[in-house]
Design an enzyme around this catalytic site. Structure first.
Site, PDB file in Angstrom:
ATOM      1  N   HIS A 246       0.750  -1.257  -0.058  1.00 24.12           N
ATOM      2  CA  HIS A 246      -0.156  -0.001  -0.136  1.00 24.12           C
ATOM      3  C   HIS A 246       0.930   1.266  -0.024  1.00 24.12           C
ATOM      4  O   HIS A 246       2.062   1.153   0.731  1.00 24.12           O
ATOM      5  CB  HIS A 246      -0.908   0.081   1.257  1.00 24.12           C
ATOM      6  CG  HIS A 246      -2.156   0.898   1.191  1.00 24.12           C
ATOM      7  ND1 HIS A 246      -2.007   2.432   1.326  1.00 24.12           N
ATOM      8  CD2 HIS A 246      -3.244   0.906   0.556  1.00 24.12           C
ATOM      9  CE1 HIS A 246      -3.181   2.968   1.151  1.00 24.12           C
ATOM     10  NE2 HIS A 246      -3.841   2.061   0.678  1.00 24.12           N
ATOM     11  N   GLU A 304      -7.743  -4.868  -0.638  1.00 26.67           N
ATOM     12  CA  GLU A 304      -8.294  -5.823  -1.706  1.00 26.67           C
ATOM     13  C   GLU A 304      -8.098  -7.144  -1.481  1.00 26.67           C
ATOM     14  O   GLU A 304      -8.840  -8.098  -2.292  1.00 26.67           O
ATOM     15  CB  GLU A 304      -7.545  -5.263  -3.048  1.00 26.67           C
ATOM     16  CG  GLU A 304      -7.449  -3.859  -3.453  1.00 26.67           C
ATOM     17  CD  GLU A 304      -8.605  -3.379  -4.273  1.00 26.67           C
ATOM     18  OE1 GLU A 304      -8.493  -3.343  -5.210  1.00 26.67           O
ATOM     19  OE2 GLU A 304      -9.641  -2.929  -3.376  1.00 26.67           O
TER      20      GLU A 304
HETATM   21  N1  COA Z   1       4.130  -7.364  -4.940  1.00 25.01           N
HETATM   22  C1  COA Z   1       5.663  -7.422  -5.342  1.00 25.01           C
HETATM   23  N2  COA Z   1       6.269  -6.184  -5.084  1.00 25.01           N
HETATM   24  C2  COA Z   1       5.760  -5.070  -4.619  1.00 25.01           C
HETATM   25  C3  COA Z   1       4.270  -4.887  -4.377  1.00 25.01           C
HETATM   26  C4  COA Z   1       3.524  -6.193  -4.515  1.00 25.01           C
HETATM   27  N3  COA Z   1       2.347  -6.123  -4.117  1.00 25.01           N
HETATM   28  N4  COA Z   1       4.159  -3.683  -4.008  1.00 25.01           N
HETATM   29  C5  COA Z   1       5.195  -2.949  -4.029  1.00 25.01           C
HETATM   30  N5  COA Z   1       6.117  -3.825  -4.523  1.00 25.01           N
HETATM   31  C6  COA Z   1       7.557  -3.404  -4.975  1.00 25.01           C
HETATM   32  C7  COA Z   1       7.526  -2.686  -5.962  1.00 25.01           C
HETATM   33  O1  COA Z   1       7.654  -3.385  -7.137  1.00 25.01           O
HETATM   34  C8  COA Z   1       8.901  -1.669  -5.739  1.00 25.01           C
HETATM   35  O2  COA Z   1       9.909  -2.534  -5.880  1.00 25.01           O
HETATM   36  P1  COA Z   1      11.019  -1.707  -6.853  1.00 25.01           P
HETATM   37  O3  COA Z   1      11.629  -0.716  -6.139  1.00 25.01           O
HETATM   38  O4  COA Z   1      12.048  -3.063  -7.131  1.00 25.01           O
HETATM   39  O5  COA Z   1      10.423  -1.314  -8.029  1.00 25.01           O
HETATM   40  C9  COA Z   1       8.709  -1.510  -4.020  1.00 25.01           C
HETATM   41  O6  COA Z   1       7.861  -2.520  -3.711  1.00 25.01           O
HETATM   42  C10 COA Z   1       8.108  -0.365  -3.837  1.00 25.01           C
HETATM   43  O7  COA Z   1       6.888  -0.407  -4.507  1.00 25.01           O
HETATM   44  P2  COA Z   1       6.140   1.241  -5.033  1.00 25.01           P
HETATM   45  O8  COA Z   1       6.003   0.890  -6.435  1.00 25.01           O
HETATM   46  O9  COA Z   1       7.116   2.188  -4.342  1.00 25.01           O
HETATM   47  O10 COA Z   1       4.686   1.219  -3.875  1.00 25.01           O
HETATM   48  P3  COA Z   1       3.935   2.201  -4.248  1.00 25.01           P
HETATM   49  O11 COA Z   1       3.805   2.984  -3.058  1.00 25.01           O
HETATM   50  O12 COA Z   1       3.858   3.136  -5.487  1.00 25.01           O
HETATM   51  O13 COA Z   1       2.661   1.091  -4.523  1.00 25.01           O
HETATM   52  C11 COA Z   1       0.805  -0.330  -4.564  1.00 25.01           C
HETATM   53  C12 COA Z   1       1.431   0.847  -3.706  1.00 25.01           C
HETATM   54  C13 COA Z   1      -0.498  -0.580  -3.821  1.00 25.01           C
HETATM   55  C14 COA Z   1       0.391   0.190  -6.159  1.00 25.01           C
HETATM   56  C15 COA Z   1       1.513  -1.455  -4.655  1.00 25.01           C
HETATM   57  O14 COA Z   1       2.006  -2.017  -3.350  1.00 25.01           O
HETATM   58  C16 COA Z   1       0.994  -2.732  -5.652  1.00 25.01           C
HETATM   59  O15 COA Z   1       1.206  -2.597  -6.700  1.00 25.01           O
HETATM   60  N6  COA Z   1       0.029  -3.682  -4.998  1.00 25.01           N
HETATM   61  C17 COA Z   1      -0.457  -4.563  -5.832  1.00 25.01           C
HETATM   62  C18 COA Z   1      -1.871  -3.971  -6.233  1.00 25.01           C
HETATM   63  C19 COA Z   1      -2.917  -4.057  -5.255  1.00 25.01           C
HETATM   64  O16 COA Z   1      -2.975  -4.476  -4.560  1.00 25.01           O
HETATM   65  N7  COA Z   1      -3.525  -2.687  -5.509  1.00 25.01           N
HETATM   66  C20 COA Z   1      -4.524  -2.464  -4.337  1.00 25.01           C
HETATM   67  C21 COA Z   1      -4.248  -1.369  -3.516  1.00 25.01           C
HETATM   68  S1  COA Z   1      -5.266  -1.017  -2.257  1.00 25.01           S
END
Ligand code: COA
Length: 370
Positions: A246, A304
């Site tokens: 998140h 989710e």
């Molecule tokens: N699975 C695997 N790796 C993940 C991840 C996940 N669910 N969530 C984050 N990461 C990784 C990213 O790939 C990133 O890695 P990198 O630095 O090697 O590229 C690192 O963790 C940091 O992530 P970041 O993109 O900065 O996090 P964010 O704050 O932008 O993203 C979400 C938040 C929710 C978009 C992200 O956690 C995600 O994509 N989750 C899966 C989709 C989901 O469940 N969405 C519903 C949200 S309520």
């Protein structure tokens, strides 16, 4: 480096763009306050309409009939929507359906909230190969939505399960779709336009589009013993684990706990999809693998993950989950639109230009070619 340039904050992380009385997300402690109440104290205790009334600052007794009226009026418009609901994807259909509504008729929080449920249910019904069912204004919003989708009166336990879900997702700080709605409202545009934009943002898998893929993941894993290897394989392939991580929470999303409990309560009442124990095992495997891969960045279950498990238990199809999220979140979008309007201030951030500098005294050669 140009002295005027300021650093871009990637993803606007940590940037505060508004004051709000509607909700507060404490990502460090895992706390969500909705209109002055902890989410745990609302879900299962107050109906969706009562919580919406808190967000809209209206008399709770009026919210239920007003939302029901919105459902009924939207149903009366179905015949005039043309092929708007005729889409493979529910969020595409919902976006197109809401876009057909006029702000004059549906431009109040209660009216558009009722309408979103009717349109989402009508799309789901058609996809199930059955004609849309008329709303029953004597029913609560959650019970009526479930009935309009599944074609069966849900009974108290199922209706309470969906009510708890809709309350839990009604609002959540400055999430991407809410921000979209506020940007549209800040231009002086109307509520329907703001909701259409918000639906577009919610559709994305990084926001509201994850629950369907969570169920796909549970199906692909199949048994608790297979969880660890499957998760490792996904991470090795560079794919994200849906329902985990998140932007704001650094602990487990408190809404995941609320929805997990709601699923467990349904099981006690004899309603179960059999997926809860598998989901708990997959969550544990995913949390462990993500902790090993990103020791500095806690990536735990988000709303989710258990949205998927709860809504599946309630008999909703995986294609219907994002629309059901919209049916709850529209209450928050509408409240934010009203709050944004009261500020009277256009949201218009800056950007940092990294393109080519113009050639002094002339056009670039390619700009001259036909
Ligand atoms: N699975 C695997 N790796 C993940 C991840 C996940 N669910 N969530 C984050 N990461 C990784 C990213 O790939 C990133 O890695 P990198 O630095 O090697 O590229 C690192 O963790 C940091 O992530 P970041 O993109 O900065 O996090 P964010 O704050 O932008 O993203 C979400 C938040 C929710 C978009 C992200 O956690 C995600 O994509 N989750 C899966 C989709 C989901 O469940 N969405 C519903 C949200 S309520």
């Amino acid at each position: 480096m140009d002295a005027k340039k300021t650093a871009v904050v990637s993803g606007l992380e940590g940037i505060v763009v508004a004051e709000t009385r509607l909700s507060d997300v404490d990502g460090e402690r895992g706390r969500l306050i909705l209109a002055g109440h902890d989410v745990e104290s609302l879900a299962g205790r107050m109906s969706f309409e009562e919580v919406a009334a808190l967000l809209w600052d209206i008399d709770p007794a009026t919210a239920r009939p007003l939302v029901a009226e919105g459902r009924v009026r939207a149903f009366e418009r179905l015949g005039r929507l043309g092929d708007a609901l005729d889409r493979e994807d529910g969020m595409d259909a919902l976006r197109a359906g809401v876009a057909h509504l006029s702000d004059r008729d549906f431009g109040t929080p209660a009216a558009v909230t009722g309408a979103v449920a009717t349109l989402a249910a009508a799309w789901a019904r058609r996809r199930r190969g059955a004609p849309p069912l008329a709303p029953d204004p004597s029913q609560g919003h959650a019970a009526d939505y479930l009935r309009m989708v599944t074609g069966r009166s849900p009974g108290d336990a199922l209706a309470a399960g969906l009510d708890a879900y809709l309350v839990t997702v009604a609002d959540h700080g400055m999430n991407a779709s809410t921000f979209c709605a506020r940007v549209v409202a800040s231009t002086g545009s109307d509520l329907i336009s703001a909701v259409v934009a918000a639906i577009g943002a919610l559709k994305g898998p990084l926001h509201g589009g994850a629950p369907g893929p969570v169920l796909d993941m549970l199906d692909a894993i199949g048994s608790p013993e297979a969880a660890a290897a499957w998760i490792e394989g996904e991470l090795l392939a560079g794919r994200r684990i849906m329902g985990m991580g998140h932007r704001v929470y650094r602990v487990r999303d408190p809404r995941a706990a609320v929805l997990e409990r709601a699923t467990a309560r349904l099981a006690e009442a004899g309603v179960s999809s059999g997926r809860l124990s598998l989901a708990l095992a997959v969550e544990a495997a995913a949390a462990g693998a993500l902790r090993r891969k990103y020791p500095q960045r806690p990536l735990l279950a988000n709303v989710e993950f258990y949205t998927a498990v709860l809504l599946d238990t309630l008999g909703l199809d995986r294609t219907e989950l994002s629309c059901t999220f919209a049916a709850g979140r529209v209450a928050g979008w509408a409240a934010h639109v009203e709050e944004q309007r009261r500020t009277g201030r256009l949201i218009r951030p800056g950007s940092s230009y990294i393109g080519a500098a113009p050639i002094v005294g002339g056009l670039r050669p390619q700009a001259l070619s036909p």
